[in-house]
Motif scaffolding. Structure first.
Motif, PDB file in Angstrom:
ATOM      1  N   ARG A   1     -18.183 -82.451   9.785  1.00 19.28           N
ATOM      2  CA  ARG A   1     -16.899 -83.088  10.092  1.00 19.28           C
ATOM      3  C   ARG A   1     -16.756 -83.556  11.540  1.00 19.28           C
ATOM      4  NH1 ARG A   1     -12.418 -80.052   6.323  1.00 19.28           N
ATOM      5  NH2 ARG A   1     -13.842 -79.265   4.737  1.00 19.28           N
ATOM      6  N   GLY A   2     -17.643 -83.096  12.418  1.00 19.48           N
ATOM      7  CA  GLY A   2     -17.592 -83.572  13.797  1.00 19.48           C
ATOM      8  C   GLY A   2     -16.881 -82.622  14.734  1.00 19.48           C
ATOM      9  N   ALA A   3     -17.097 -82.859  16.037  1.00 21.39           N
ATOM     10  CA  ALA A   3     -16.571 -81.975  17.073  1.00 21.39           C
ATOM     11  C   ALA A   3     -15.048 -81.991  17.116  1.00 21.39           C
ATOM     12  CB  ALA A   3     -17.143 -82.368  18.432  1.00 21.39           C
ATOM     13  N   ALA A   4     -14.437 -83.172  16.982  1.00 21.15           N
ATOM     14  CA  ALA A   4     -12.980 -83.274  17.077  1.00 21.15           C
ATOM     15  C   ALA A   4     -12.304 -82.481  15.962  1.00 21.15           C
ATOM     16  CB  ALA A   4     -12.549 -84.740  17.023  1.00 21.15           C
ATOM     17  N   ALA A   5     -12.855 -82.573  14.757  1.00 21.10           N
ATOM     18  CA  ALA A   5     -12.276 -81.823  13.636  1.00 21.10           C
ATOM     19  C   ALA A   5     -12.416 -80.324  13.869  1.00 21.10           C
ATOM     20  CB  ALA A   5     -12.959 -82.224  12.332  1.00 21.10           C
ATOM     21  N   PHE A   6     -13.549 -79.905  14.457  1.00 30.18           N
ATOM     22  CA  PHE A   6     -13.763 -78.481  14.719  1.00 30.18           C
ATOM     23  C   PHE A   6     -12.772 -77.984  15.772  1.00 30.18           C
ATOM     24  CE2 PHE A   6     -16.125 -75.035  16.952  1.00 30.18           C
ATOM     25  CZ  PHE A   6     -16.149 -74.142  15.890  1.00 30.18           C
ATOM     26  N   GLN A   7     -12.567 -78.767  16.830  1.00 30.51           N
ATOM     27  CA  GLN A   7     -11.602 -78.385  17.855  1.00 30.51           C
ATOM     28  C   GLN A   7     -10.202 -78.235  17.253  1.00 30.51           C
ATOM     29  OE1 GLN A   7     -11.807 -81.130  21.164  1.00 30.51           O
ATOM     30  NE2 GLN A   7     -14.035 -81.011  21.263  1.00 30.51           N
ATOM     31  N   ALA A   8      -9.844 -79.147  16.344  1.00 31.17           N
ATOM     32  CA  ALA A   8      -8.530 -79.058  15.700  1.00 31.17           C
ATOM     33  C   ALA A   8      -8.447 -77.842  14.780  1.00 31.17           C
ATOM     34  CB  ALA A   8      -8.247 -80.337  14.913  1.00 31.17           C
ATOM     35  N   GLN A   9      -9.542 -77.554  14.066  1.00 32.08           N
ATOM     36  CA  GLN A   9      -9.553 -76.418  13.145  1.00 32.08           C
ATOM     37  C   GLN A   9      -9.335 -75.101  13.879  1.00 32.08           C
ATOM     38  OE1 GLN A   9      -9.780 -76.667   9.782  1.00 32.08           O
ATOM     39  NE2 GLN A   9      -9.576 -74.443   9.552  1.00 32.08           N
ATOM     40  N   LEU A  10      -9.839 -74.996  15.095  1.00 38.33           N
ATOM     41  CA  LEU A  10      -9.699 -73.752  15.854  1.00 38.33           C
ATOM     42  C   LEU A  10      -8.250 -73.475  16.256  1.00 38.33           C
ATOM     43  CD1 LEU A  10     -12.864 -73.856  18.137  1.00 38.33           C
ATOM     44  CD2 LEU A  10     -12.470 -72.434  16.130  1.00 38.33           C
ATOM     45  N   HIS A  11      -7.378 -74.465  16.115  1.00 38.80           N
ATOM     46  CA  HIS A  11      -5.955 -74.248  16.384  1.00 38.80           C
ATOM     47  C   HIS A  11      -5.199 -73.833  15.123  1.00 38.80           C
ATOM     48  CE1 HIS A  11      -6.016 -75.623  20.555  1.00 38.80           C
ATOM     49  NE2 HIS A  11      -6.777 -76.630  20.177  1.00 38.80           N
ATOM     50  N   GLN A  12      -5.868 -73.836  13.978  1.00 46.61           N
ATOM     51  CA  GLN A  12      -5.237 -73.421  12.718  1.00 46.61           C
ATOM     52  C   GLN A  12      -5.450 -71.923  12.532  1.00 46.61           C
ATOM     53  OE1 GLN A  12      -3.435 -75.818  11.086  1.00 46.61           O
ATOM     54  NE2 GLN A  12      -4.081 -77.070  12.837  1.00 46.61           N
ATOM     55  N   VAL A  13      -4.733 -71.145  13.320  1.00 45.60           N
ATOM     56  CA  VAL A  13      -4.989 -69.709  13.343  1.00 45.60           C
ATOM     57  C   VAL A  13      -4.095 -68.973  12.356  1.00 45.60           C
ATOM     58  CG1 VAL A  13      -5.779 -69.727  15.733  1.00 45.60           C
ATOM     59  CG2 VAL A  13      -3.368 -69.319  15.243  1.00 45.60           C
ATOM     60  N   LEU A  14      -4.625 -67.872  11.854  1.00 54.39           N
ATOM     61  CA  LEU A  14      -3.874 -66.944  11.011  1.00 54.39           C
ATOM     62  C   LEU A  14      -3.647 -65.652  11.777  1.00 54.39           C
ATOM     63  CD1 LEU A  14      -5.905 -67.252   7.667  1.00 54.39           C
ATOM     64  CD2 LEU A  14      -3.755 -68.410   8.214  1.00 54.39           C
ATOM     65  N   THR A  15      -2.485 -65.056  11.572  1.00 54.22           N
ATOM     66  CA  THR A  15      -2.276 -63.724  12.125  1.00 54.22           C
ATOM     67  C   THR A  15      -3.173 -62.750  11.360  1.00 54.22           C
ATOM     68  OG1 THR A  15      -0.516 -63.130  10.592  1.00 54.22           O
ATOM     69  CG2 THR A  15       0.127 -64.293  12.630  1.00 54.22           C
ATOM     70  N   PRO A  16      -3.426 -61.581  11.910  1.00 57.74           N
ATOM     71  CA  PRO A  16      -4.249 -60.603  11.178  1.00 57.74           C
ATOM     72  C   PRO A  16      -3.717 -60.291   9.788  1.00 57.74           C
ATOM     73  CG  PRO A  16      -4.066 -59.939  13.464  1.00 57.74           C
ATOM     74  CD  PRO A  16      -3.150 -61.118  13.287  1.00 57.74           C
ATOM     75  N   LEU A  17      -2.394 -60.170   9.640  1.00 53.44           N
ATOM     76  CA  LEU A  17      -1.845 -59.857   8.324  1.00 53.44           C
ATOM     77  C   LEU A  17      -1.972 -61.042   7.373  1.00 53.44           C
ATOM     78  CD1 LEU A  17      -0.494 -58.029   6.332  1.00 53.44           C
ATOM     79  CD2 LEU A  17       1.731 -58.556   7.379  1.00 53.44           C
TER      80      LEU A  17
END
Length: 604
Positions: free
Chosen positions: A349-365
């Motif tokens: 998917r490319g670097a830009a998509a990966f950078q965006a994905q890293l902001h889609q965080v889940l809390t531990p629960l």
């Protein structure tokens, strides 16, 4: 040496709360900010920062001082290095570069680091500049690594030639014992050394300061060998205490906002090439308590991004269990779609998509609820009820109603059970589990420059006379006229530590028109720092009216007179026993005069 004017500029430019806030979560409480102390394990925050005075104080372990003291204690730096590090934070140029001040190193360890550095340079040269390294370089290039990335991580190649590294070290004059201790060789029954790493791509493993302490070698060909081979445990290398790329990534944590924990070296390297410089990884094993403590020493925010497949998610669950409710570390999770690992995701998917994905965080629960649902058939009532029974006790631990609703919606979306029905089934809230106890050893390995374990002492109790001394010293720091009055009257504190602090204040105040307490702390001996900050952090003291100051002086004088009375009384008794009439007369006069002064002051 850094000029005193520059030190003052740095100190007055930085806000101690902002600086310490990088490492301690501070909450306002009254006139001060409070948080969990970074120098010892505790549950109730006793670490305080006073912005008006620009000092910190822990009321449990006693640590205290100004911003430079904090850096010296937290990072084990000398004073000039602490000043340089704070200068770097506020972008003020100084003549020295911040560096961790460690105890003088064992010469054998220094020799090992020199050897491993030379082998790193040799293997990197073989990879990028020789014919024998071409297959390995071609493999890395095929994996998508650029030459800049290869150079940045100093990746190398150990050829199949068993004698190359040994011959190289012998030519460098490295003795047999140093080679044997390096972990680069396997010793046979005759004592001969044979290369441990053969026909392997070499990833240097470094400590937090960038010194090479071992290697991880990836096999280039042959399926009979282990895919990755790490250095054995040596005097430098213990895989429980090492995080790949920490030395380079740690300086980026603040600007990025978090550290990102990946499963393997190639994930870190691929992320770096995709514009993510904050990746770290454990040594091919599960995350350890020691590594958690190291991460917590460098940042307050951690993102776990393991592989998206089932083993990767199980590893994520294990890692979360290790960091759950950590007092200084907030952890979130990124789950990659389609069971991909970071390298696969970036290629697809490319670097830009990966950078965006890293902001889609889940809390531990949120991750835990998602993880518990994996592998269950939600069209099967038994599986659906089992999932609900497992999920609701976890949600019940959440105290905020809005957060509870969000998590119930997550369960509702999976099970198709209404949120209100799920809410009615919530069990009575159970207490959140406590964080695992720290290891019995010091909480951070020595080479990471962390603070040693600190004993927590009970709050001291002072009698009325010592309380009066502490209050009088506090007022002397606050009001120049009071300090001048005491100095002019040649007043003496009964306790030597308070007298030393007062003398140091008088000497410091004489050098400046505007005395600053945080600057004064740089002038006192380190052994008095705890006492000085403790006195300074006294709260709820009345305004220093002249009558109050006179009463404090008189009360202190009463205690001093009482001590003198006891000494004269004992001397008088001895003179009477010896039949010393002249001595008895002289001491009796002293006793009467002291008693008169004591009674006068006692009426205060």
């Amino acid at each position: 040496m850094i000029p005193e004017a520059t030190v003052d500029q740095i100190r007055t430019t930085v806000n101690i709360a902002d600086y310490i806030g990088q490492y301690v979560s501070l909450q306002s409480k009254g006139q001060n900010l409070f948080g969990v102390c970074p120098f010892h394990e505790e549950k109730t925050p006793s670490f305080s920062v006073n912005e008006s005075k620009q000092i910190f104080k822990c009321f449990s372990c006693g640590r205290g001082g100004n911003v430079f003291t904090f850096v010296m204690d937290y990072d084990h730096l000398s004073f000039p290095e602490a000043v340089a590090k704070v200068a770097e934070y506020v972008h003020i140029p100084v003549a020295i570069t911040p560096a961790h001040a460690k105890q003088p190193e064992d010469p054998a360890k220094t020799a090992q680091k020199t050897l491993l550095r030379e082998v790193t340079d040799l293997c990197h040269h073989v990879l990028v500049n020789t014919v024998s390294g071409e297959p390995a370089l071609a493999y890395l290039t095929k994996r998508g690594l650029s030459r800049e990335t290869i150079d940045h991580f100093e990746i190398g190649y150990a050829p199949a030639d068993n004698d190359l590294i040994r011959a190289f070290l012998e030519k460098q004059g490295v003795d047999y014992a140093t080679q044997r201790a390096s972990g680069l060789f396997v010793e046979d029954d005759t004592g001969a050394l044979h290369a441990r790493f053969k026909d392997r791509i070499m990833f240097p493993l470094k400590d937090a300061f960038g010194a090479v302490i071992g290697f991880s070698g990836r096999v280039l060909s042959g399926s009979a060998q282990a895919k990755y081979l790490n250095s054995p445990e040596t005097s430098l290398f213990n895989k429980r205490n090492v995080l790949f790329n920490l030395d380079a990534a740690k300086s980026e944590f603040k600007s990025y906002g978090a550290a990102i924990l990946f499963e393997g070296f190639m994930d870190v390297i691929a992320a770096y090439q995709a514009g993510i410089p904050v990746g770290i990884a454990s040594m091919g094993t599960s995350l350890t308590q020691e590594q958690v403590q190291i991460i917590a020493h460098q940042t307050r925010q951690l993102i776990i991004c393991y592989d998206g497949d089932a083993p990767g998610q199980k590893a994520t669950a294990r890692a979360l269990a290790l960091v759950e409710n950590h007092p200084r570390l907030e952890t979130n999770v990124v789950v990659l779609p389609d069971q991909q690992d970071p390298d696969e995701y970036i290629k697809a998917r490319g670097a830009a998509a990966f950078q965006a994905q890293l902001h889609q965080v889940l809390t531990p629960l949120a991750f835990q609820l998602q993880f518990m649902a994996s592998g269950k058939d939600m069209t099967n009532d038994r599986d659906r009820l089992a999932y609900i029974d497992a999920a609701l006790p976890q949600i019940a631990r959440v105290s905020e109603p809005a957060a509870q609703t969000i998590y119930l919606q997550q369960v509702s979306a999976v099970t198709n059970v209404a949120v209100e029905d799920l809410r009615l089934s919530l069990p009575q809230a159970a207490p959140m589990p406590q964080a695992p106890p720290p290891p019995e050893e010091a909480p951070y390995p020595e080479d990471y420059g962390a603070s040693p374990a600190v004993a927590v002492s009970a709050a001291p109790h002072y009698d009325k006379f010592e309380r009066a001394e502490r209050e009088l010293l506090y007022y002397a720091w606050q009001e120049p006229l009071i300090a001048r009055q005491l100095h002019t009257q040649d007043f003496k504190f009964a306790h030597p530590a308070y007298q030393q602090l007062f003398d140091a204040w008088i000497a410091y105040a004489a050098t400046t028109q505007q005395p600053d307490f945080a600057a004064y702390l740089d002038q006192i001996p380190p052994e008095l720092m705890t006492t000085a900050t403790d006195v300074s952090m006294q709260s709820q003291l009345p305004e220093p009216e002249s009558e109050l100051i006179d009463d404090l002086i008189a009360l202190i004088a009463t205690n001093q007179t009482f001590s003198q009375l006891q000494q004269v009384k004992q001397a008088l008794r001895q003179a009477q026993q010896l039949g010393d009439k002249a001595g008895v007369t002289k001491l009796s006069i002293q006793y009467v005069n002291l008693m008169r002064a004591y009674k006068t002051n006692s009426n205060v």
